[in-house]
Design a protein around this motif. Structure first.
Motif, PDB file in Angstrom:
ATOM      1  N   VAL A 177       0.840  -1.204   0.000  1.00 30.91           N
ATOM      2  CA  VAL A 177       0.000   0.000   0.000  1.00 30.91           C
ATOM      3  C   VAL A 177       0.874   1.252   0.000  1.00 30.91           C
ATOM      4  O   VAL A 177       0.663   2.184  -0.790  1.00 30.91           O
ATOM      5  N   ILE A 178       1.908   1.263   0.889  1.00 29.99           N
ATOM      6  CA  ILE A 178       2.781   2.450   0.937  1.00 29.99           C
ATOM      7  C   ILE A 178       3.496   2.624  -0.409  1.00 29.99           C
ATOM      8  O   ILE A 178       3.563   3.719  -0.957  1.00 29.99           O
ATOM      9  N   GLN A 179       3.992   1.514  -0.945  1.00 29.41           N
ATOM     10  CA  GLN A 179       4.728   1.575  -2.214  1.00 29.41           C
ATOM     11  C   GLN A 179       3.859   2.147  -3.334  1.00 29.41           C
ATOM     12  O   GLN A 179       4.267   3.057  -4.070  1.00 29.41           O
ATOM     13  N   ALA A 180       2.621   1.630  -3.435  1.00 33.85           N
ATOM     14  CA  ALA A 180       1.734   2.088  -4.503  1.00 33.85           C
ATOM     15  C   ALA A 180       1.430   3.576  -4.337  1.00 33.85           C
ATOM     16  O   ALA A 180       1.493   4.345  -5.299  1.00 33.85           O
ATOM     17  N   SER A 181       1.144   3.999  -3.079  1.00 32.72           N
ATOM     18  CA  SER A 181       0.847   5.419  -2.856  1.00 32.72           C
ATOM     19  C   SER A 181       2.053   6.275  -3.201  1.00 32.72           C
ATOM     20  O   SER A 181       1.934   7.336  -3.825  1.00 32.72           O
ATOM     21  N   LEU A 182       3.228   5.803  -2.787  1.00 32.01           N
ATOM     22  CA  LEU A 182       4.463   6.548  -3.061  1.00 32.01           C
ATOM     23  C   LEU A 182       4.636   6.765  -4.560  1.00 32.01           C
ATOM     24  O   LEU A 182       4.874   7.886  -5.028  1.00 32.01           O
ATOM     25  N   GLN A 183       4.483   5.677  -5.330  1.00 34.73           N
ATOM     26  CA  GLN A 183       4.657   5.787  -6.783  1.00 34.73           C
ATOM     27  C   GLN A 183       3.639   6.757  -7.366  1.00 34.73           C
ATOM     28  O   GLN A 183       3.965   7.614  -8.180  1.00 34.73           O
ATOM     29  N   LEU A 184       2.372   6.613  -6.914  1.00 32.57           N
ATOM     30  CA  LEU A 184       1.311   7.443  -7.487  1.00 32.57           C
ATOM     31  C   LEU A 184       1.526   8.917  -7.150  1.00 32.57           C
ATOM     32  O   LEU A 184       1.397   9.787  -7.999  1.00 32.57           O
ATOM     33  N   VAL A 185       1.891   9.199  -5.879  1.00 35.10           N
ATOM     34  CA  VAL A 185       1.962  10.600  -5.462  1.00 35.10           C
ATOM     35  C   VAL A 185       3.249  11.251  -5.942  1.00 35.10           C
ATOM     36  O   VAL A 185       3.234  12.317  -6.556  1.00 35.10           O
ATOM     37  N   VAL A 186       4.396  10.583  -5.695  1.00 30.74           N
ATOM     38  CA  VAL A 186       5.670  11.243  -5.989  1.00 30.74           C
ATOM     39  C   VAL A 186       5.983  11.208  -7.484  1.00 30.74           C
ATOM     40  O   VAL A 186       6.369  12.215  -8.066  1.00 30.74           O
ATOM     41  N   PHE A 187       5.809  10.037  -8.104  1.00 29.46           N
ATOM     42  CA  PHE A 187       6.300   9.915  -9.480  1.00 29.46           C
ATOM     43  C   PHE A 187       5.209  10.087 -10.532  1.00 29.46           C
ATOM     44  O   PHE A 187       5.500  10.429 -11.665  1.00 29.46           O
ATOM     45  N   MET A 188       3.971   9.796 -10.167  1.00 27.70           N
ATOM     46  CA  MET A 188       2.935   9.908 -11.199  1.00 27.70           C
ATOM     47  C   MET A 188       2.050  11.132 -10.993  1.00 27.70           C
ATOM     48  O   MET A 188       1.093  11.331 -11.730  1.00 27.70           O
ATOM     49  N   HIS A 189       2.378  11.949 -10.004  1.00 27.79           N
ATOM     50  CA  HIS A 189       1.727  13.256  -9.821  1.00 27.79           C
ATOM     51  C   HIS A 189       0.221  13.141  -9.762  1.00 27.79           C
ATOM     52  O   HIS A 189      -0.491  13.932 -10.366  1.00 27.79           O
ATOM     53  N   ILE A 190      -0.265  12.143  -9.049  1.00 27.52           N
ATOM     54  CA  ILE A 190      -1.711  12.011  -8.924  1.00 27.52           C
ATOM     55  C   ILE A 190      -2.209  13.187  -8.081  1.00 27.52           C
ATOM     56  O   ILE A 190      -1.546  13.650  -7.170  1.00 27.52           O
ATOM     57  N   GLY A 191      -3.378  13.721  -8.416  1.00 30.01           N
ATOM     58  CA  GLY A 191      -3.943  14.820  -7.638  1.00 30.01           C
ATOM     59  C   GLY A 191      -3.439  16.186  -8.067  1.00 30.01           C
ATOM     60  O   GLY A 191      -3.911  17.204  -7.589  1.00 30.01           O
ATOM     61  N   GLU A 192      -2.474  16.234  -9.003  1.00 28.50           N
ATOM     62  CA  GLU A 192      -1.996  17.532  -9.454  1.00 28.50           C
ATOM     63  C   GLU A 192      -2.793  18.028 -10.651  1.00 28.50           C
ATOM     64  O   GLU A 192      -2.429  18.981 -11.307  1.00 28.50           O
ATOM     65  N   THR A 193      -3.881  17.328 -10.967  1.00 28.93           N
ATOM     66  CA  THR A 193      -4.704  17.758 -12.090  1.00 28.93           C
ATOM     67  C   THR A 193      -5.895  18.557 -11.590  1.00 28.93           C
ATOM     68  O   THR A 193      -6.354  18.370 -10.466  1.00 28.93           O
ATOM     69  N   SER A 194      -6.384  19.454 -12.427  1.00 24.50           N
ATOM     70  CA  SER A 194      -7.563  20.222 -12.027  1.00 24.50           C
ATOM     71  C   SER A 194      -8.844  19.462 -12.373  1.00 24.50           C
ATOM     72  O   SER A 194      -9.906  19.750 -11.857  1.00 24.50           O
ATOM     73  N   ASN A 195      -8.698  18.442 -13.252  1.00 22.16           N
ATOM     74  CA  ASN A 195      -9.877  17.706 -13.700  1.00 22.16           C
ATOM     75  C   ASN A 195     -10.142  16.511 -12.776  1.00 22.16           C
ATOM     76  O   ASN A 195      -9.653  15.407 -13.016  1.00 22.16           O
ATOM     77  N   LYS A 196     -10.895  16.773 -11.686  1.00 25.57           N
ATOM     78  CA  LYS A 196     -11.090  15.719 -10.691  1.00 25.57           C
ATOM     79  C   LYS A 196     -11.950  14.578 -11.240  1.00 25.57           C
ATOM     80  O   LYS A 196     -11.826  13.444 -10.824  1.00 25.57           O
ATOM     81  N   ARG A 197     -12.843  14.879 -12.179  1.00 26.81           N
ATOM     82  CA  ARG A 197     -13.769  13.870 -12.654  1.00 26.81           C
ATOM     83  C   ARG A 197     -13.018  12.727 -13.353  1.00 26.81           C
ATOM     84  O   ARG A 197     -13.233  11.557 -13.054  1.00 26.81           O
ATOM     85  N   SER A 198     -12.096  13.093 -14.242  1.00 22.25           N
ATOM     86  CA  SER A 198     -11.367  12.046 -14.959  1.00 22.25           C
ATOM     87  C   SER A 198     -10.462  11.286 -14.001  1.00 22.25           C
ATOM     88  O   SER A 198     -10.244  10.091 -14.150  1.00 22.25           O
ATOM     89  N   LEU A 199      -9.962  12.012 -12.978  1.00 24.27           N
ATOM     90  CA  LEU A 199      -9.109  11.352 -11.990  1.00 24.27           C
ATOM     91  C   LEU A 199      -9.888  10.258 -11.264  1.00 24.27           C
ATOM     92  O   LEU A 199      -9.434   9.116 -11.149  1.00 24.27           O
TER      93      LEU A 199
END
Lengths: 647, 94
Positions: B45-67
Motif C-alpha cells: 500500500v505504501i509503495q503504490a501510494s508513493l509511486q502514485l503521489v511522488v512519481f505519477m503526480h496524482i492529484g496535481e490535475t484540475s480535472n477531478k472527474r477524470s481522476l
C-alpha cells in the motif's frame, strides 16, 4: 555449451531456413551498400519519430510476420492433410503450432492494429503527431526487438513448444528443459513493455490533442475504438508482464511460483495468462470494429447509425472483457458456481456485440453503397464474424463446453472470430488508408481478386474444422489414424489453407503492381470520405496539418464539404516539430541482446546490457532536445505544391 | 540548488528501494504467514501510494472527474483480478 546445442540441428528444413536467412541478410546488406541507401535508411526510417513512418514500419513488420506465421500454418495443414503423414515429427509440430499462435497474435495482429492506429489517429483527430513522439519510436523498437528475439528461436536454441498459452507445468523447466520457453518469456516481456507504452501514448494523444471543437462525442468511431482499446491495454498488459516475469524467475532463477510443489500453483499461470488473454482478444478486435464503422459509413454515404450506442456497447465490452477469463478453463476443475458465473458473463458479451452488428446493418440500409475493396472486407466480415460469435456462445455454455473443449471446434471458432474480426479489419484499413500515406490507391481489380481468394480459402479451410471438432478431433494432435475418418475433411481444410495463402500472395503482389501502374494525383480525398484525415493532401506532409482544423460536427470533413464551411482559417504559422533520434533504435538492439543473453542464462553479458540500458535512460534524462521549427513560408510553399495553388 | 537537485524524487526513490528490501526480507527472515502477509500488504500500500503521489503526480490535475473515473476503473480491474482469482482458484474450486 556446445555449438550443436546452440544451433538447432538435424532438420533439413531448418538448414534450409538458416541458409535462406543468411542469403537474404547478405542480399539486403549488399543491396543497401550498392544503392547507397544506408544514410537514407538511417535518417528517414530507423531514427524517425514521425507517427506515419512508425506506423508504416509496424505494418511492414506485421506483414512479414503474417508470412512467417502463415508458413507455420501451411506446414501444420500439410502434416494434417492425410492420415499418418510423416512431414513433421511430434516435437517439430509442437514448436510450429506454438510459434504460429504467438506470432499471429502478438507479432502480427498487435503490430498491424498498432500500425494503423499510428498512421491514422493523429490525422483523424487533427493533431500533428502523437503526444510523445520519441516514446512512440521506443515502443516500436521494443516490439521489433521482441519479435526478432522470438523469431531467431527456431534456428538458435529451439522454439518454444508448450503452446501459445504456455501452460504450466508443461512450460516449466522440468517438462520443457530447452531454452525455447525462455525465448517466449523474454520476447513477450520486451514487446509487451513497448505495447504498454503505446497504450499510454495514445490515451494521452486522444484525450489531450484533439482539434478545437472535436468533443469526445464528435470523434470518428475508429478513434473511439482505439481509445477504448488502449485503456484495455493499459489495464491488461501489466498482468501479462508480471506473469511472464514470474515465469522467467521460475525458469531461469529457480523460484517456485508455478511449480506443483513447494507452495507453487501451476494453475495460477493459466489464470493470470487469461486475465490478460481475454482482454487481449478485445484489444485486437475493437480497433477492427472501429475501422469497419468508418468504412461502412464512408461507402454507404451515410453517417454511422447509432453512434452513441456504438460507444456505449464498446464501453460495455471493455468492462465485460475483464470478467470472462475463466471460460478458457472450464474443464480445469472449477466448481459449478465458478463455471456458471463465467458462462453468464461470457454470454452477456454477445449483447453489445449484437448491438454493433445491427448498427452496421442499419448504416447500410438505404445507403448508396459502393463495393470497393475495403467495403468488400467489411461486407465479408459481418456474416463470418457472426458465425464465429454464435459458436462462441455455444462454447460459453460450460456444461456443453466439456464436449468440445480443446477440440478442432474451438480452433475453428477462434479463427472465425479473429480472421474476419482482426485480419479483415486491418486489411480493409490498409486498403482504405493506403492512399493517404503513399498518394496512390491499391489496384481495385487485384485487391478484389485477393479478397475473393482469401474469403473462399478461409471458409474452405476452417468450416471443416467445426465438424472435425464435433467428431472428436482434438487440437494440437500432430497425426491421426485412417480409421478415425478425419482424413477427407482435413484434406479439404488443407486445400482451403493453400487458397488462402495464394490470396495473401496476390495481396502483396498488388503493392508492387500499384506502385508501378496506379494513377497518381487523385487528390487528398479519393474515396469521398467523411473524417478529418481526408482533408489533408496525399501523401501527408510531415507536419500533417498546415493549419489546425476547426470541428463543428461529427464527420467534420463531410460536414465542411456539404455545408461549405471551411475547416481551416487564418494565416500559416511556423510549426514546431520533434527531432529524429537514434536512441530508440539503439535501445531496441540493447534490449534484444539483454533478452538473448538472459535466454541462455549468460548473466555477465546480460548484466552489462542492463547497465547500458540504465545509462541510456540517464542519457535521455539529461538530454536537452527542443525540436526544430518549420517556417510559415516553407509550410505555405509545401501546401501550394501539394494542393495546387487553389488553397 | 534546491531547483537543481530534486530532493523529493531522490528521497522517494530511496524509500521505494527500502520498501522493496523490506518485502524481500519476508522471505529471508522466515516469518509465519500472518506476519509475512501483513508486512507485504503494508509495504504494497505504501509503495503504490508513493509511486502514485511522488512519481505519477496524482492529484496535481484540475480535472477531478477524470481522476476519479481512472481510480474507479483501476480499483475495478484490481478487485476483479484479485478476488476473481481467489474465486476461481480457491473458493469456487471443487
Amino acid at each position: 555449451m556446445k555449438w550443436s546445442e546452440f544451433f538447432v540441428t538435424g532438420e533439413p528444413m531448418i538448414y534450409g531456413a538458416m541458409v535462406s536467412i543468411v542469403l537474404v541478410s547478405l542480399a539486403i546488406l549488399v543491396g543497401l551498400t550498392y544503392f547507397k541507401k544506408w544514410g537514407y535508411l538511417w535518417r528517414e526510417w530507423l531514427t524517425t519519430v514521425d507517427h506515419k513512418r512508425i506506423g508504416v514500419m509496424y505494418i511492414i513488420a506485421a506483414l512479414i510476420m503474417l508470412f512467417r506465421g502463415g508458413i507455420d500454418a501451411l506446414m501444420m495443414r500439410t502434416q494434417l492433410a492425410a492420415p499418418e503423414m510423416k512431414f513433421l515429427d511430434a516435437q517439430h509440430y509442437n514448436e510450429v503450432f506454438t510459434t504460429h499462435g504467438v506470432i499471429m497474435i502478438l507479432f502480427m495482429a498487435m503490430p498491424f492494429v498498432i500500425g494503423i492506429m499510428n498512421v491514422v489517429i493523429p490525422l483523424q483527430i487533427g493533431a500533428r503527431d502523437v503526444a510523445f513522439p520519441r516514446l512512440n519510436a521506443v515502443s516500436f523498437w521494443m516490439f521489433f526487438a521482441g519479435a526478432m528475439l522470438f523469431n531467431i528461436s527456431f534456428v538458435i536454441g529451439g522454439s518454444p513448444d508448450a503452446g501459445w498459452s504456455a501452460y504450466f507445468p508443461l512450460a516449466s523447466l522440468e517438462f520443457s528443459p530447452t531454452v525455447g520457453n525462455n525465448f517466449y518469456s523474454l520476447a513477450l516481456q520486451i514487446s509487451g513493455v513497448g505495447t504498454l507504452m503505446t497504450g499510454i501514448n495514445f490515451i494521452v494523444t486522444i484525450l489531450k490533442m484533439r482539434a478545437p471543437g472535436m468533443k469526445l462525442m464528435r470523434m470518428p468511431m475508429f478513434t473511439w475504438s482505439v481509445l477504448i482499446t488502449n485503456v484495455i491495454i493499459v489495464f491488461a498488459f501489466p498482468v501479462l508482464t508480471v506473469a511472464l516475469a514470474l515465469m522467467m524467475f521460475d525458469r531461469i532463477f529457480g523460484s517456485q511460483f508455478f511449480t506443483m510443489s513447494n507452495g507453487g500453483m501451476d494453475m495460477l499461470w493459466a489464470n493470470l495468462f487469461w486475465v490478460w488473454g481475454h482482454p487481449e482478444v478485445y484489444i485486437v478486435v475493437l480497433p477492427a470494429f472501429g475501422i469497419f464503422s468508418d468504412i461502412i459509413s464512408t461507402f454507404s454515404k451515410k453517417n454511422l447509425y447509432g453512434y452513441k450506442s456504438m460507444v456505449v456497447s464498446m464501453l460495455a465490452i471493455m468492462l465485460l472483457s475483464f470478467l470472462v477469463w475463466a471460460h478458457h478453463f472450464y474443464t480445469m476443475g472449477a466448481g459449478a458456481m465458478v463455471n456458471g458465473f463465467f458462462s453468464i458473463t461470457t454470454m452477456a458479451i454477445a449483447v453489445p456485440t449484437g448491438v454493433k452488428i445491427f448498427n452496421w446493418l442499419f448504416t447500410l440500409r438505404k445507403g448508396k453503397i459502393s463495393f470497393t475493396t475495403p467495403m468488400l472486407y467489411a461486407m465479408g466480415f459481418i456474416p463470418i464474424f457472426t458465425i464465429g460469435g454464435v459458436t462462441g456462445v455455444m462454447l460459453a455454455m460450460a456444461s456443453a463446453d466439456y464436449q468440445y473443449h480443446n477440440t478442432m471446434f474451438l480452433v475453428a471458432h477462434f479463427h472465425y472470430v479473429l480472421i474476419p474480426g482482426t485480419v479483415f479489419g486491418v486489411l480493409a484499413g490498409m486498403h482504405y488508408w493506403f492512399p493517404k500515406i503513399f498518394g496512390f490507391r491499391l489496384n481495385e481489380k487485384l485487391g478484389k481478386s485477393a479478397f475473393w481468394l482469401i474469403i473462399v480459402g478461409f471458409n474452405v479451410a476452417f468450416m471443416p474444422l467445426f465438424f472435425l471438432g464435433l467428431q472428436g478431433m482434438t487440437r494440437r494432435q500432430y497425426t491421426y489414424s485412417e480409421s478415425t475418418g478425419f482424413g477427407p475433411l482435413n484434406m479439404i481444410a488443407t486445400v482451403g489453407a493453400f487458397v488462402l495463402a495464394i490470396g495473401f500472395v496476390v495481396l502483396v503482389y498488388n503493392f508492387y503492381w500499384s506502385f508501378r501502374h496506379s494513377p497518381r494525383n487523385e487528390g487528398g480525398d479519393p474515396w469521398d470520405a467523411r473524417t478529418l484525415e481526408w482533408s489533408t493532401p496525399s501523401p501527408v506532409p510531415v507536419y500533417n496539418f498546415a493549419r489546425v482544423p476547426e470541428v463543428h460536427e461529427q464527420d467534420a470533413y463531410w460536414y465542411s464539404k456539404k455545408k461549405n464551411v471551411p475547416l481551416y482559417s487564418g494565416e500559416y504559422e511556423s510549426i514546431h516539430m520533434p527531432n529524429n533520434s537514434g536512441q530508440p533504435f539503439i535501445l531496441g538492439i540493447v534490449m534484444f541482446l539483454l533478452g538473448f543473453f538472459l535466454v541462455f542464462s549468460w548473466f555477465i553479458p546480460a548484466i552489462i546490457m542492463g547497465v547500458v540500458t540504465v545509462i541510456m535512460l540517464a542519457w535521455r534524462s539529461f538530454e536537452r532536445d527542443h525540436g526544430y521549427h518549420i517556417s510559415a513560408k516553407e509550410v505555405m510553399a509545401t501546401e501550394n505544391k501539394l494542393r495546387g495553388d487553389s488553397v | 540548488m534546491a531547483r537543481l537537485f530534486p530532493v523529493r524524487h531522490v528521497m522517494g526513490y530511496i524509500f521505494s528501494l527500502v520498501l522493496s528490501l523490506v518485502a524481500l526480507g519476508v522471505v529471508f527472515w522466515d516469518l509465519n504467514v500472518t506476519a509475512g502477509l501483513t508486512i507485504l500488504t503494508v509495504c504494497a500500500v505504501i509503495q503504490a501510494s508513493l509511486q502514485l503521489v511522488v512519481f505519477m503526480h496524482i492529484g496535481e490535475t484540475s480535472n477531478k472527474r477524470s481522476l476519479y473515473l481512472n481510480i474507479i476503473l483501476a480499483v475495478f480491474v484490481g478487485v476483479v483480478t484479485i478476488f476473481g482469482t481467489l474465486f476461481t482458484m480457491i473458493w469456487g474450486f471443487r
